[in-house]
Scaffold this motif. Structure first.
Motif, mmCIF file in Angstrom:
data_model
loop_
_atom_site.group_PDB
_atom_site.id
_atom_site.type_symbol
_atom_site.label_atom_id
_atom_site.label_comp_id
_atom_site.label_asym_id
_atom_site.label_seq_id
_atom_site.Cartn_x
_atom_site.Cartn_y
_atom_site.Cartn_z
ATOM 1 N N VAL A 8 -9.055 43.060 41.666
ATOM 2 C CA VAL A 8 -7.966 43.210 41.342
ATOM 3 C C VAL A 8 -6.677 43.023 42.599
ATOM 4 O O VAL A 8 -7.279 44.050 42.981
ATOM 5 C CB VAL A 8 -8.267 44.142 40.139
ATOM 6 N N ASP A 9 -6.300 41.755 42.992
ATOM 7 C CA ASP A 9 -5.166 41.508 43.610
ATOM 8 C C ASP A 9 -3.952 41.039 42.765
ATOM 9 O O ASP A 9 -4.779 39.623 42.640
ATOM 10 C CB ASP A 9 -4.977 41.587 45.079
ATOM 11 N N ASN A 10 -2.127 40.038 42.395
ATOM 12 C CA ASN A 10 -1.943 39.348 42.413
ATOM 13 C C ASN A 10 -1.646 38.174 43.554
ATOM 14 O O ASN A 10 -1.371 37.073 43.429
ATOM 15 C CB ASN A 10 -0.214 40.143 41.838
ATOM 16 N N ASN A 11 -2.058 38.077 44.595
ATOM 17 C CA ASN A 11 -2.434 37.218 45.922
ATOM 18 C C ASN A 11 -3.519 37.125 46.009
ATOM 19 O O ASN A 11 -4.596 37.088 46.348
ATOM 20 C CB ASN A 11 -1.904 38.565 47.005
ATOM 21 N N ASP A 12 -2.740 35.573 45.238
ATOM 22 C CA ASP A 12 -4.373 34.537 45.532
ATOM 23 C C ASP A 12 -5.507 34.123 46.418
ATOM 24 O O ASP A 12 -6.461 33.806 46.624
ATOM 25 C CB ASP A 12 -4.214 33.272 44.510
ATOM 26 N N SER A 13 -4.661 34.548 47.858
ATOM 27 C CA SER A 13 -5.285 34.011 49.030
ATOM 28 C C SER A 13 -5.974 35.001 49.153
ATOM 29 O O SER A 13 -6.940 35.177 49.600
ATOM 30 C CB SER A 13 -4.018 34.255 50.280
ATOM 31 N N ILE A 14 -5.836 36.953 48.419
ATOM 32 C CA ILE A 14 -6.071 38.113 49.142
ATOM 33 C C ILE A 14 -7.957 37.727 48.513
ATOM 34 O O ILE A 14 -8.725 37.859 48.525
ATOM 35 C CB ILE A 14 -5.978 38.975 49.346
ATOM 36 N N THR A 15 -7.028 37.248 46.877
ATOM 37 C CA THR A 15 -8.979 37.722 45.670
ATOM 38 C C THR A 15 -9.556 35.882 46.053
ATOM 39 O O THR A 15 -11.360 36.742 46.304
ATOM 40 C CB THR A 15 -8.381 36.860 44.747
#
Length: 140
Positions: A8-15
């Motif tokens: 769960v993370d709102n940063n698409d690059s991180i997910t």
């Protein structure tokens, strides 16, 4: 059975990066961008490890951890830019998390921590929960 991990993370690059890392390790990975959606998915199909950021829209990671802990003991790994002024031990206790990583972090360290949490979780699930359970299993 392939272990399921919810990231769960709102940063698409991180997910995307975390998902690819975990898939390379052989995990089934689902990603979501906010705590509300994560909690809904968690309730529908409980993962074996929850990896979550703290700062997100809709429902933050702290509230997600609180809600998950009310219904499950699965390992929670916090990934965050900071621990909100808490020291390490306080943050883990406060969030009922099993571990954390501060961004940026090494992906090999991330994968190793997920593996360790999963191994410890599986071992704890296969052990008797109390001495009474152990005594009962011996006498059977």
């Amino acid at each position: 059975m392939i272990p399921k991990i919810l990231v769960v993370d709102n940063n698409d690059s991180i997910t995307l990066l975390l998902s690819l890392t975990l898939k390379t390790e052989g995990y089934d990975v689902e990603t979501v961008a906010d705590g509300m959606e994560a909690f809904q998915k968690f309730q529908l199909n409980e993962p074996e490890v929850l990896v979550t950021d703290l700062v997100m829209p809709e429902m933050d990671g702290q509230e997600l951890c609180r809600r998950v802990r009310k219904i499950s003991g699965v390992p929670i790994l916090i990934i965050t830019g900071d621990l909100g002024g808490h020291n390490d031990a306080d943050a883990l206790r406060h969030l009922a998390a099993n571990g954390y990583l501060t961004k940026p972090f090494d992906l090999e360290v991330f994968a190793a921590q997920v593996k360790s949490l999963l191994t410890n979780w599986r071992e704890s699930q296969s052990r008797p929960q109390s001495l009474d359970d152990e005594a009962e299993s011996i006498s059977s």
